[in-house]
Design an enzyme around this catalytic site. Structure first.
Site, PDB file in Angstrom:
ATOM      1  N   HIS A  19       0.864  -1.192   0.000  1.00 18.66           N
ATOM      2  CA  HIS A  19       0.000   0.000   0.000  1.00 18.66           C
ATOM      3  C   HIS A  19       0.890   1.228   0.000  1.00 18.66           C
ATOM      4  O   HIS A  19       1.317   1.701   1.060  1.00 18.66           O
ATOM      5  CB  HIS A  19      -0.922  -0.039   1.232  1.00 18.66           C
ATOM      6  CG  HIS A  19      -1.913   1.080   1.298  1.00 18.66           C
ATOM      7  ND1 HIS A  19      -3.145   0.946   1.926  1.00 18.66           N
ATOM      8  CD2 HIS A  19      -1.882   2.360   0.827  1.00 18.66           C
ATOM      9  CE1 HIS A  19      -3.806   2.096   1.838  1.00 18.66           C
ATOM     10  NE2 HIS A  19      -3.050   2.985   1.188  1.00 18.66           N
ATOM     11  N   HIS A  21       1.440   4.885  -2.358  1.00 16.28           N
ATOM     12  CA  HIS A  21       1.100   5.782  -3.479  1.00 16.28           C
ATOM     13  C   HIS A  21       2.397   6.425  -3.956  1.00 16.28           C
ATOM     14  O   HIS A  21       3.064   7.117  -3.169  1.00 16.28           O
ATOM     15  CB  HIS A  21       0.125   6.867  -3.016  1.00 16.28           C
ATOM     16  CG  HIS A  21      -1.144   6.310  -2.448  1.00 16.28           C
ATOM     17  ND1 HIS A  21      -2.302   6.197  -3.186  1.00 16.28           N
ATOM     18  CD2 HIS A  21      -1.436   5.814  -1.220  1.00 16.28           C
ATOM     19  CE1 HIS A  21      -3.250   5.661  -2.431  1.00 16.28           C
ATOM     20  NE2 HIS A  21      -2.757   5.422  -1.232  1.00 16.28           N
ATOM     21  N   HIS A 199      -9.459   1.217  -1.428  1.00 18.06           N
ATOM     22  CA  HIS A 199      -9.407   1.823  -0.100  1.00 18.06           C
ATOM     23  C   HIS A 199     -10.828   1.777   0.463  1.00 18.06           C
ATOM     24  O   HIS A 199     -11.782   2.192  -0.211  1.00 18.06           O
ATOM     25  CB  HIS A 199      -8.987   3.294  -0.185  1.00 18.06           C
ATOM     26  CG  HIS A 199      -7.527   3.513  -0.418  1.00 18.06           C
ATOM     27  ND1 HIS A 199      -6.838   2.964  -1.461  1.00 18.06           N
ATOM     28  CD2 HIS A 199      -6.625   4.267   0.279  1.00 18.06           C
ATOM     29  CE1 HIS A 199      -5.564   3.357  -1.405  1.00 18.06           C
ATOM     30  NE2 HIS A 199      -5.409   4.144  -0.363  1.00 18.06           N
ATOM     31  N   GLU A 202     -11.278   3.565   5.872  1.00 17.14           N
ATOM     32  CA  GLU A 202     -10.233   4.435   6.436  1.00 17.14           C
ATOM     33  C   GLU A 202     -10.962   5.496   7.259  1.00 17.14           C
ATOM     34  O   GLU A 202     -10.841   5.549   8.479  1.00 17.14           O
ATOM     35  CB  GLU A 202      -9.397   5.053   5.312  1.00 17.14           C
ATOM     36  CG  GLU A 202      -8.273   5.971   5.794  1.00 17.14           C
ATOM     37  CD  GLU A 202      -7.516   6.639   4.628  1.00 17.14           C
ATOM     38  OE1 GLU A 202      -8.034   6.671   3.490  1.00 17.14           O
ATOM     39  OE2 GLU A 202      -6.398   7.152   4.883  1.00 17.14           O
ATOM     40  N   ASP A 280       1.872   3.886   2.878  1.00 19.07           N
ATOM     41  CA  ASP A 280       0.856   4.769   2.293  1.00 19.07           C
ATOM     42  C   ASP A 280       1.478   5.951   1.538  1.00 19.07           C
ATOM     43  O   ASP A 280       1.638   5.887   0.323  1.00 19.07           O
ATOM     44  CB  ASP A 280      -0.117   5.247   3.385  1.00 19.07           C
ATOM     45  CG  ASP A 280      -1.494   5.640   2.839  1.00 19.07           C
ATOM     46  OD1 ASP A 280      -1.737   5.458   1.635  1.00 19.07           O
ATOM     47  OD2 ASP A 280      -2.328   6.131   3.623  1.00 19.07           O
ATOM     48  N   ASP A 281       1.820   7.021   2.264  1.00 17.55           N
ATOM     49  CA  ASP A 281       2.405   8.226   1.650  1.00 17.55           C
ATOM     50  C   ASP A 281       3.592   8.667   2.506  1.00 17.55           C
ATOM     51  O   ASP A 281       3.532   9.675   3.226  1.00 17.55           O
ATOM     52  CB  ASP A 281       1.353   9.345   1.599  1.00 17.55           C
ATOM     53  CG  ASP A 281       0.130   8.922   0.820  1.00 17.55           C
ATOM     54  OD1 ASP A 281       0.196   8.867  -0.423  1.00 17.55           O
ATOM     55  OD2 ASP A 281      -0.902   8.606   1.449  1.00 17.55           O
TER      56      ASP A 281
HETATM   57  N1  ADE Z   1      -4.369   8.890  -1.724  1.00 20.88           N
HETATM   58  C1  ADE Z   1      -3.152   8.909  -1.199  1.00 20.88           C
HETATM   59  N2  ADE Z   1      -3.191   8.503   0.071  1.00 20.88           N
HETATM   60  C2  ADE Z   1      -4.477   8.182   0.355  1.00 20.88           C
HETATM   61  C3  ADE Z   1      -5.152   7.697   1.483  1.00 20.88           C
HETATM   62  N3  ADE Z   1      -4.530   7.432   2.637  1.00 20.88           N
HETATM   63  N4  ADE Z   1      -6.485   7.513   1.408  1.00 20.88           N
HETATM   64  C4  ADE Z   1      -7.124   7.781   0.268  1.00 20.88           C
HETATM   65  N5  ADE Z   1      -6.538   8.238  -0.818  1.00 20.88           N
HETATM   66  C5  ADE Z   1      -5.217   8.439  -0.791  1.00 20.88           C
HETATM   67 ZN    ZN Z   2      -3.614   4.825   0.521  1.00 20.13          ZN
END
Ligand code: ADE
Ligand code: ZN
Length: 341
Positions: A19, A21, A199, A202, A280-281
């Protein structure tokens, strides 16, 4: 034999990331560099000034900054450099396999062609395989705040690149954009041979997780924290071993949890779910994979055995072949036997 610390154990164990991005790996230093070469001005005077803005109360506040950051990516070289920077980080952290999300609409809506985006990312992944030994799959995400028509258009743009894209996913603003909005697009994607993920849960309710399973036929749920609100769903996820790709530091930074000591990871593991740790990011949330593992291990007092299970789950939940999964799971067991004292 010298005992190694839990953090050393985490750093050395082979891992897969499921996971991630690619636009979320855009470090401020590289963002300034690419903006400069593309003659684009950033609204912040310095890297430090930009970093100060990374203070989010929810998913949408993050997404607004994340899309603004991605808007300096213009050329194939930009997408290559972004992906390559991530791969070098992966290499340092003993991640041997990664399954990467990319958001074509973030770029095509600004006039950057689909071809530019996919060529830049794909070429870096090829070099990553060759020079760093990192295997990968690409997952193309639809932005759920946009409409079905735009998602269909994106799917059509992807068809010539089927051999480079393993799966489709769904990301961006969850609340008010349920999986059902994209049922027909996902159905076409499945007909075209793509695996599906989404997703869900969340910020959105457990019902969105059911929809992702029943309507989008997903192989994994990205996040899925809210599954704990629904006992039947927990039983279903456990019975079917549908993986959840959990992102601890993301959950903390986006206020999905108030403190890592209250993170649901252990509850989900104890309920028998197939859970994995992911970043994630990472450029926005203060850490890549090892930082996610170390911080959650410290907050929840995880044992080396639990870390081993999470690392095994990361391969078990991946889109690797059964043979490749088996090889990695065996390697992890050997690593554990050597280092669990
Ligand atoms: N795009 C990038 N990170 C995300 C996240 N945590 N939830 C939804 N969209 C995303
Ligand atoms: Zn994500």
């Amino acid at each position: 034999m010298n005992q190694i610390s839990i953090n050393e154990f985490i750093e050395g164990i082979p891992k897969a990331e499921l996971h991630l991005h690619i636009e979320g790996t855009f470090e401020p230093e590289l963002m300034f560099e690419i903006a400069h070469r593309n003659n684009i001005s950033i609204n912040y005077s310095s890297v430090d000034d930009l970093k100060k803005a990374y203070n989010f109360n929810n998913l949408q506040e993050f997404l607004d900054i994340y899309y603004a950051g991605a808007s300096v990516l213009i050329t194939e070289q930009d997408f290559y450099d972004l992906t390559w920077a991530y791969l070098t980080k992966v290499h340092e952290q003993n991640i041997v396999h990664t399954e990467i999300f990319f958001d074509p609409q973030t770029h095509t809506d600004r006039g950057v062609s689909f071809e530019t985006v996919i060529h830049g990312i794909h070429n870096a992944l090829e070099v990553g395989k060759e020079k760093l030994g990192i295997s990968s799959h690409l997952i193309m995400c639809f932005l759920r705040h946009l409409d079905e028509e735009s998602a269909f258009e994106t799917l059509n743009q992807a068809l010539p690149y089927k051999k480079w894209i393993t799966a489709v996913g769904l990301d961006s603003s969850e609340l008010g954009n349920p999986p059902s909005k994209f049922e027909r697009v996902f159905s076409k994607a499945i007909d075209e041979g793509f695996i599906t993920v989404a997703h869900a849960g969340e910020e959105g309710p457990a019902d969105y997780i059911w929809e992702a399973i029943n309507l989008l036929k997903v192989s994994r749920i990205d996040h899925g924290n809210r599954s704990l609100d629904d006992d039947q769903l927990i039983k279903f996820l456990s019975d079917k071993q549908i993986p959840l790709t959990i992102c601890p530091l993301s959950n903390l930074e986006l206020k999905v949890v108030d403190d890592l000591i209250n993170h649901p990871l252990l509850k989900l593991m104890d309920a028998g779910l197939m859970v994995t740790i992911n970043s994630d990011d990472p450029a926005y949330f203060g850490g890549y994979m090892n930082e996610n593992y170390c911080r959650i291990a410290s907050a929840l007092n995880l044992s080396k055995e639990q870390i081993k299970e999470l690392a095994k789950n990361s391969f078990q939940s991946s889109f690797l072949s059964d043979d490749d999964k088996e090889i990695m799971i065996r390697k992890i067991e050997q690593y554990y036997q050597k280092n669990n004292n």
